[in-house]
Write a protein that holds these residues in place. Structure first.
Motif, PDB file in Angstrom:
ATOM      1  N   ARG A 145     -55.901 -64.208  26.511  1.00  0.00           N
ATOM      2  CA  ARG A 145     -56.091 -64.897  25.239  1.00  0.00           C
ATOM      3  C   ARG A 145     -55.408 -66.253  25.294  1.00  0.00           C
ATOM      4  NH1 ARG A 145     -52.344 -61.051  21.313  1.00  0.00           N
ATOM      5  NH2 ARG A 145     -50.286 -61.774  22.073  1.00  0.00           N
ATOM      6  N   GLN A 146     -55.929 -67.159  24.503  1.00  0.00           N
ATOM      7  CA  GLN A 146     -55.372 -68.493  24.437  1.00  0.00           C
ATOM      8  C   GLN A 146     -55.365 -68.962  22.991  1.00  0.00           C
ATOM      9  OE1 GLN A 146     -57.332 -71.474  26.858  1.00  0.00           O
ATOM     10  NE2 GLN A 146     -55.435 -72.644  26.990  1.00  0.00           N
ATOM     11  N   ALA A 147     -54.173 -69.124  22.459  1.00  0.00           N
ATOM     12  CA  ALA A 147     -54.014 -69.652  21.111  1.00  0.00           C
ATOM     13  C   ALA A 147     -54.058 -71.170  21.163  1.00  0.00           C
ATOM     14  CB  ALA A 147     -52.704 -69.177  20.504  1.00  0.00           C
ATOM     15  N   SER A 148     -54.369 -71.774  20.048  1.00  0.00           N
ATOM     16  CA  SER A 148     -54.448 -73.232  19.971  1.00  0.00           C
ATOM     17  C   SER A 148     -53.146 -73.868  20.415  1.00  0.00           C
ATOM     18  CB  SER A 148     -54.778 -73.669  18.549  1.00  0.00           C
ATOM     19  OG  SER A 148     -56.059 -73.213  18.155  1.00  0.00           O
ATOM     20  N   GLY A 149     -53.246 -74.786  21.354  1.00  0.00           N
ATOM     21  CA  GLY A 149     -52.078 -75.503  21.824  1.00  0.00           C
ATOM     22  C   GLY A 149     -51.183 -74.741  22.776  1.00  0.00           C
ATOM     23  N   LYS A 150     -51.600 -73.565  23.183  1.00  0.00           N
ATOM     24  CA  LYS A 150     -50.787 -72.752  24.078  1.00  0.00           C
ATOM     25  C   LYS A 150     -51.541 -72.419  25.356  1.00  0.00           C
ATOM     26  CE  LYS A 150     -47.997 -69.713  22.469  1.00  0.00           C
ATOM     27  NZ  LYS A 150     -47.443 -68.461  21.877  1.00  0.00           N
ATOM     28  N   GLU A 153     -49.893 -63.601  15.020  1.00  0.00           N
ATOM     29  CA  GLU A 153     -49.652 -64.154  16.340  1.00  0.00           C
ATOM     30  C   GLU A 153     -50.655 -63.684  17.395  1.00  0.00           C
ATOM     31  OE1 GLU A 153     -45.931 -61.531  15.472  1.00  0.00           O
ATOM     32  OE2 GLU A 153     -47.413 -62.656  14.307  1.00  0.00           O
ATOM     33  N   ASP A 154     -51.505 -62.743  17.037  1.00  0.00           N
ATOM     34  CA  ASP A 154     -52.583 -62.329  17.928  1.00  0.00           C
ATOM     35  C   ASP A 154     -53.780 -63.267  17.834  1.00  0.00           C
ATOM     36  OD1 ASP A 154     -51.292 -59.972  18.938  1.00  0.00           O
ATOM     37  OD2 ASP A 154     -51.809 -58.950  17.061  1.00  0.00           O
ATOM     38  N   THR A 155     -53.753 -64.170  16.884  1.00  0.00           N
ATOM     39  CA  THR A 155     -54.850 -65.113  16.715  1.00  0.00           C
ATOM     40  C   THR A 155     -55.027 -65.956  17.974  1.00  0.00           C
ATOM     41  OG1 THR A 155     -54.601 -65.245  14.316  1.00  0.00           O
ATOM     42  CG2 THR A 155     -55.676 -67.098  15.405  1.00  0.00           C
ATOM     43  N   ALA A 156     -56.222 -65.943  18.527  1.00  0.00           N
ATOM     44  CA  ALA A 156     -56.499 -66.664  19.761  1.00  0.00           C
ATOM     45  C   ALA A 156     -57.963 -66.489  20.121  1.00  0.00           C
ATOM     46  CB  ALA A 156     -55.622 -66.144  20.903  1.00  0.00           C
ATOM     47  N   VAL A 157     -58.391 -67.253  21.108  1.00  0.00           N
ATOM     48  CA  VAL A 157     -59.666 -66.984  21.749  1.00  0.00           C
ATOM     49  C   VAL A 157     -59.397 -65.978  22.857  1.00  0.00           C
ATOM     50  CG1 VAL A 157     -61.598 -67.912  23.074  1.00  0.00           C
ATOM     51  CG2 VAL A 157     -60.588 -69.258  21.217  1.00  0.00           C
ATOM     52  N   ASN A 159     -46.324 -57.023  27.373  1.00  0.00           N
ATOM     53  CA  ASN A 159     -45.339 -56.430  26.475  1.00  0.00           C
ATOM     54  C   ASN A 159     -45.662 -56.700  25.001  1.00  0.00           C
ATOM     55  OD1 ASN A 159     -42.606 -57.125  28.763  1.00  0.00           O
ATOM     56  ND2 ASN A 159     -43.874 -55.302  28.563  1.00  0.00           N
ATOM     57  N   SER A 160     -46.245 -57.837  24.719  1.00  0.00           N
ATOM     58  CA  SER A 160     -46.513 -58.223  23.346  1.00  0.00           C
ATOM     59  C   SER A 160     -47.566 -57.353  22.665  1.00  0.00           C
ATOM     60  CB  SER A 160     -46.948 -59.689  23.282  1.00  0.00           C
ATOM     61  OG  SER A 160     -48.106 -59.909  24.068  1.00  0.00           O
ATOM     62  N   VAL A 161     -48.381 -56.655  23.453  1.00  0.00           N
ATOM     63  CA  VAL A 161     -49.441 -55.840  22.869  1.00  0.00           C
ATOM     64  C   VAL A 161     -49.294 -54.364  23.194  1.00  0.00           C
ATOM     65  CG1 VAL A 161     -51.011 -57.801  22.994  1.00  0.00           C
ATOM     66  CG2 VAL A 161     -51.062 -56.061  24.796  1.00  0.00           C
ATOM     67  N   LYS A 162     -48.325 -54.029  24.003  1.00  0.00           N
ATOM     68  CA  LYS A 162     -48.110 -52.638  24.392  1.00  0.00           C
ATOM     69  C   LYS A 162     -47.922 -51.763  23.161  1.00  0.00           C
ATOM     70  CE  LYS A 162     -47.258 -49.338  27.442  1.00  0.00           C
ATOM     71  NZ  LYS A 162     -48.264 -48.894  28.431  1.00  0.00           N
ATOM     72  N   GLY A 176     -67.454 -59.248  19.510  1.00  0.00           N
ATOM     73  CA  GLY A 176     -66.625 -58.430  18.648  1.00  0.00           C
ATOM     74  C   GLY A 176     -65.509 -59.159  17.939  1.00  0.00           C
ATOM     75  N   GLY A 177     -65.329 -60.425  18.237  1.00  0.00           N
ATOM     76  CA  GLY A 177     -64.294 -61.181  17.563  1.00  0.00           C
ATOM     77  C   GLY A 177     -64.640 -61.419  16.111  1.00  0.00           C
ATOM     78  N   GLY A 178     -63.650 -61.861  15.364  1.00  0.00           N
ATOM     79  CA  GLY A 178     -63.868 -62.128  13.964  1.00  0.00           C
ATOM     80  C   GLY A 178     -62.576 -62.342  13.228  1.00  0.00           C
ATOM     81  N   LEU A 179     -62.674 -62.300  11.923  1.00  0.00           N
ATOM     82  CA  LEU A 179     -61.532 -62.489  11.040  1.00  0.00           C
ATOM     83  C   LEU A 179     -61.079 -61.145  10.501  1.00  0.00           C
ATOM     84  CD1 LEU A 179     -59.663 -64.361   9.361  1.00  0.00           C
ATOM     85  CD2 LEU A 179     -61.501 -64.454   7.661  1.00  0.00           C
ATOM     86  N   VAL A 180     -59.795 -60.892  10.600  1.00  0.00           N
ATOM     87  CA  VAL A 180     -59.245 -59.633  10.129  1.00  0.00           C
ATOM     88  C   VAL A 180     -57.868 -59.869   9.521  1.00  0.00           C
ATOM     89  CG1 VAL A 180     -58.178 -59.074  12.352  1.00  0.00           C
ATOM     90  CG2 VAL A 180     -58.799 -57.224  10.780  1.00  0.00           C
ATOM     91  N   GLN A 181     -57.508 -59.061   8.560  1.00  0.00           N
ATOM     92  CA  GLN A 181     -56.192 -59.166   7.943  1.00  0.00           C
ATOM     93  C   GLN A 181     -55.131 -58.535   8.826  1.00  0.00           C
ATOM     94  OE1 GLN A 181     -56.730 -57.296   4.066  1.00  0.00           O
ATOM     95  NE2 GLN A 181     -56.938 -59.305   3.115  1.00  0.00           N
ATOM     96  N   ALA A 182     -53.909 -59.019   8.688  1.00  0.00           N
ATOM     97  CA  ALA A 182     -52.799 -58.437   9.426  1.00  0.00           C
ATOM     98  C   ALA A 182     -52.736 -56.935   9.179  1.00  0.00           C
ATOM     99  CB  ALA A 182     -51.487 -59.100   9.021  1.00  0.00           C
ATOM    100  N   GLY A 183     -52.519 -56.198  10.245  1.00  0.00           N
ATOM    101  CA  GLY A 183     -52.502 -54.751  10.159  1.00  0.00           C
ATOM    102  C   GLY A 183     -53.837 -54.105  10.437  1.00  0.00           C
ATOM    103  N   GLY A 184     -54.874 -54.905  10.487  1.00  0.00           N
ATOM    104  CA  GLY A 184     -56.204 -54.396  10.726  1.00  0.00           C
ATOM    105  C   GLY A 184     -56.506 -54.229  12.200  1.00  0.00           C
ATOM    106  N   SER A 185     -57.758 -53.892  12.485  1.00  0.00           N
ATOM    107  CA  SER A 185     -58.186 -53.621  13.844  1.00  0.00           C
ATOM    108  C   SER A 185     -59.481 -54.331  14.175  1.00  0.00           C
ATOM    109  CB  SER A 185     -58.388 -52.114  14.052  1.00  0.00           C
ATOM    110  OG  SER A 185     -57.193 -51.388  13.850  1.00  0.00           O
ATOM    111  N   LEU A 186     -59.655 -54.606  15.452  1.00  0.00           N
ATOM    112  CA  LEU A 186     -60.891 -55.140  15.988  1.00  0.00           C
ATOM    113  C   LEU A 186     -61.117 -54.533  17.357  1.00  0.00           C
ATOM    114  CD1 LEU A 186     -60.900 -58.991  15.274  1.00  0.00           C
ATOM    115  CD2 LEU A 186     -62.495 -57.307  14.350  1.00  0.00           C
ATOM    116  N   ARG A 187     -62.370 -54.415  17.727  1.00  0.00           N
ATOM    117  CA  ARG A 187     -62.723 -53.930  19.045  1.00  0.00           C
ATOM    118  C   ARG A 187     -63.578 -54.976  19.738  1.00  0.00           C
ATOM    119  NH1 ARG A 187     -66.920 -49.196  20.910  1.00  0.00           N
ATOM    120  NH2 ARG A 187     -65.739 -48.389  22.699  1.00  0.00           N
ATOM    121  N   LEU A 188     -63.059 -55.527  20.814  1.00  0.00           N
ATOM    122  CA  LEU A 188     -63.793 -56.498  21.595  1.00  0.00           C
ATOM    123  C   LEU A 188     -64.542 -55.808  22.723  1.00  0.00           C
ATOM    124  CD1 LEU A 188     -61.129 -59.339  21.972  1.00  0.00           C
ATOM    125  CD2 LEU A 188     -62.726 -58.898  20.081  1.00  0.00           C
TER     126      LEU A 188
END
Length: 122
Positions: A38-43, A89-93, A62-65, A8-20
């Motif tokens: 989730r794990q962002a690059s370098g984090k 900032e939600d961009t991650a694996v 808290n960041s996604v609540k 279910g991952g993919g590319l989406v614009q800010a404000g959009g939605s995805l369902r994993l």
């Protein structure tokens, strides 16, 4: 023993939605906790959400609540992460995880999926 496969991952614009989705197989999940990380690059990998398989109690970082929802479909042996109001900032694996049995929402987890990339553009 337990296999987890995210999709279910993919590319989406800010404000959009995805369902994993995370499909589980191999072992019973009646007493397990299912989680999303989730794990962002370098984090470092960070906790996102969790749900108890039996009762459906949910927990969120808290960041996604208020933006993300976790749920499970027992009949399909599948856990979902509905992501709304996505931010760059939600961009991650995103990884699905499961405990063998009773545990805590933040872990430790015993089984992990391969991950699915979520990219949120600005």
């Amino acid at each position: 023993q337990v296999q987890l496969v995210e999709s279910g991952g993919g590319l989406v614009q800010a404000g959009g939605s995805l369902r994993l989705s995370c499909a589980a197989s191999g072992r019973t999940f009646s007493s397990s906790i299912m989680g999303w990380f989730r794990q962002a690059s370098g984090k470092e990998r960070e906790f996102v959400a969790a749900v108890t398989w039996s009762g459906g109690s949910t927990y969120f970082a808290n960041s996604v609540k208020g933006r993300f929802t976790i749920s499970r479909d027992k009949a399909k042996n599948t856990v979902y992460l509905q992501m709304n109001s996505l931010k760059p900032e939600d961009t991650a694996v995103y990884y699905c995880a499961a405990t063998r049995g009773p545990g805590t929402p933040r872990g430790p987890y015993d089984y992990w999926g391969q991950g699915t990339q979520v990219t949120v553009s600005s």
